[in-house]
Design a protein around this motif. Structure first.
Motif, short mmCIF file in Angstrom:
data_model
loop_
_atom_site.label_atom_id
_atom_site.label_comp_id
_atom_site.label_asym_id
_atom_site.label_seq_id
_atom_site.Cartn_x
_atom_site.Cartn_y
_atom_site.Cartn_z
N PHE A 125 1.38 -11.43 -7.07
CA PHE A 125 0.88 -10.32 -7.88
C PHE A 125 0.17 -9.33 -6.97
O PHE A 125 -0.66 -9.71 -6.13
CB PHE A 125 -0.09 -10.86 -8.94
CG PHE A 125 -0.54 -9.83 -9.94
CD1 PHE A 125 0.19 -9.60 -11.09
CD2 PHE A 125 -1.71 -9.11 -9.74
CE1 PHE A 125 -0.22 -8.67 -12.03
CE2 PHE A 125 -2.14 -8.18 -10.67
CZ PHE A 125 -1.39 -7.96 -11.82
N ILE A 126 0.49 -8.04 -7.08
CA ILE A 126 -0.11 -7.03 -6.21
C ILE A 126 -1.36 -6.46 -6.86
O ILE A 126 -1.34 -6.03 -8.01
CB ILE A 126 0.89 -5.90 -5.91
CG1 ILE A 126 2.08 -6.45 -5.14
CG2 ILE A 126 0.21 -4.77 -5.13
CD1 ILE A 126 3.19 -5.44 -4.92
N LYS A 127 -2.46 -6.45 -6.11
CA LYS A 127 -3.73 -5.86 -6.55
C LYS A 127 -4.12 -4.76 -5.57
O LYS A 127 -3.96 -4.92 -4.36
CB LYS A 127 -4.85 -6.90 -6.58
CG LYS A 127 -4.71 -7.91 -7.69
CD LYS A 127 -5.91 -8.83 -7.73
CE LYS A 127 -5.72 -9.86 -8.82
NZ LYS A 127 -6.79 -10.85 -8.83
N SER A 173 0.81 -1.22 0.00
CA SER A 173 0.00 0.00 0.00
C SER A 173 0.84 1.26 0.00
O SER A 173 0.35 2.34 -0.34
CB SER A 173 -0.94 0.02 1.20
OG SER A 173 -1.96 -0.93 1.03
N THR A 174 2.11 1.17 0.39
CA THR A 174 2.98 2.35 0.39
C THR A 174 3.70 2.53 -0.95
O THR A 174 4.37 3.53 -1.14
CB THR A 174 4.02 2.28 1.52
OG1 THR A 174 4.87 1.15 1.29
CG2 THR A 174 3.34 2.17 2.87
N MET A 175 3.58 1.57 -1.85
CA MET A 175 4.22 1.65 -3.16
C MET A 175 3.39 2.53 -4.08
O MET A 175 2.17 2.57 -3.97
CB MET A 175 4.38 0.26 -3.77
CG MET A 175 5.28 -0.66 -2.98
SD MET A 175 5.27 -2.37 -3.56
CE MET A 175 6.14 -2.22 -5.10
N THR A 176 4.05 3.24 -5.00
CA THR A 176 3.34 4.04 -5.98
C THR A 176 2.79 3.13 -7.08
O THR A 176 3.21 1.97 -7.20
CB THR A 176 4.28 5.09 -6.62
OG1 THR A 176 5.29 4.40 -7.36
CG2 THR A 176 4.90 6.00 -5.57
N GLY A 177 1.88 3.66 -7.87
CA GLY A 177 1.31 2.87 -8.96
C GLY A 177 2.36 2.39 -9.94
O GLY A 177 2.31 1.25 -10.42
#
Length: 110
Positions: free
Chosen positions: A54-56, A33-37
């Motif tokens: 895989f991140i959703k 959740s702290t990563m940018t798009g």
């Protein structure tokens, strides 16, 4: 320059080596959740949408607001664990309070 380097470093980290199983976790134990798009896109390169790592991201409405939403990102594996924990909590709540009013356990036929 620094931002470009970090995205390039992340992209290099995200690409699996030849013959590698592509089992990986977000870099440095950092919550998704702290990563940018753009970091999430670079991380997901080469992963199938059904892969456990895989991140959703999902937008969840904040209680008390008509328009404010929170962006929550997790890996498929984390979403699965959260779903299972929610089901477990719900089941325990029903079992705990279900027998209080009727005198009959929820699994029994009375």
């Amino acid at each position: 320059m620094i931002r470009t380097m970090s995205v390039l470093t992340l992209a290099a980290y995200a690409l699996p080596a030849a013959g590698e199983d592509s089992d990986r976790r977000p870099p440095l134990g950092r919550p998704a959740s702290t990563m940018t798009g753009s970091e999430i896109k670079a991380y997901n390169v080469g992963l199938a949408p059904t892969h456990p790592d895989f991140i959703k991201c999902r937008k969840i409405e904040e209680i008390g607001s008509l328009v404010k939403k929170a962006r929550v990102c997790h890996t498929n594996d984390e979403w699965k664990r959260l779903w299972e924990q929610g089901n477990r909590d719900s089941r325990e709540t029903v079992e705990h309070f279900g027998s209080k009013g009727s005198g009959c356990p929820p699994t029994a036929v009375c």
